[in-house]
Write a protein that holds these residues in place. Sequence first.
Motif, PDB file in Angstrom:
ATOM      1  N   PRO A 189      12.759  48.825  52.572  1.00  0.00           N
ATOM      2  CA  PRO A 189      13.688  48.555  53.827  1.00  0.00           C
ATOM      3  C   PRO A 189      13.522  46.933  54.224  1.00  0.00           C
ATOM      4  O   PRO A 189      12.444  46.369  54.092  1.00  0.00           O
ATOM      5  CB  PRO A 189      12.903  49.281  54.747  1.00  0.00           C
ATOM      6  N   LYS A 219      24.144  47.168  54.538  1.00  0.00           N
ATOM      7  CA  LYS A 219      24.936  46.073  55.336  1.00  0.00           C
ATOM      8  C   LYS A 219      26.407  45.758  54.907  1.00  0.00           C
ATOM      9  O   LYS A 219      26.449  45.594  53.638  1.00  0.00           O
ATOM     10  CB  LYS A 219      24.320  44.634  55.175  1.00  0.00           C
ATOM     11  N   GLU A 249      19.600  51.996  53.573  1.00  0.00           N
ATOM     12  CA  GLU A 249      20.056  51.217  54.287  1.00  0.00           C
ATOM     13  C   GLU A 249      21.165  50.138  53.865  1.00  0.00           C
ATOM     14  O   GLU A 249      20.750  49.410  52.774  1.00  0.00           O
ATOM     15  CB  GLU A 249      18.745  50.089  54.925  1.00  0.00           C
TER      16      GLU A 249
END
Length: 81
Positions: free
Chosen positions: A16, A80, A78
């Motif tokens: 992460p 972006k 995760e």
Amino acid sequence: MRDTWTKPVILALEAPGKFTTIHNATEASWAMIEDWPLEDGPALDRALLICAAVAEGKKSPEDARRAFVAAALEAGIETKS
């Protein structure tokens, strides 16, 4: 490279908050084969097939990008954008 995406996908593969940038279907394929937290899943299977189809000229790089993002969501990775 003919499979390069218009916009790279940035995602946390190793840990992460530790982000990797994927630029094309070839890099996406390697990431899903080598670094993916899941070994199986419908979105993962579909993304791998679409990335292979890009290499054969049967799908567009953007098809692979969308499928790769869906596989990342399925795996809980995760991202972006």
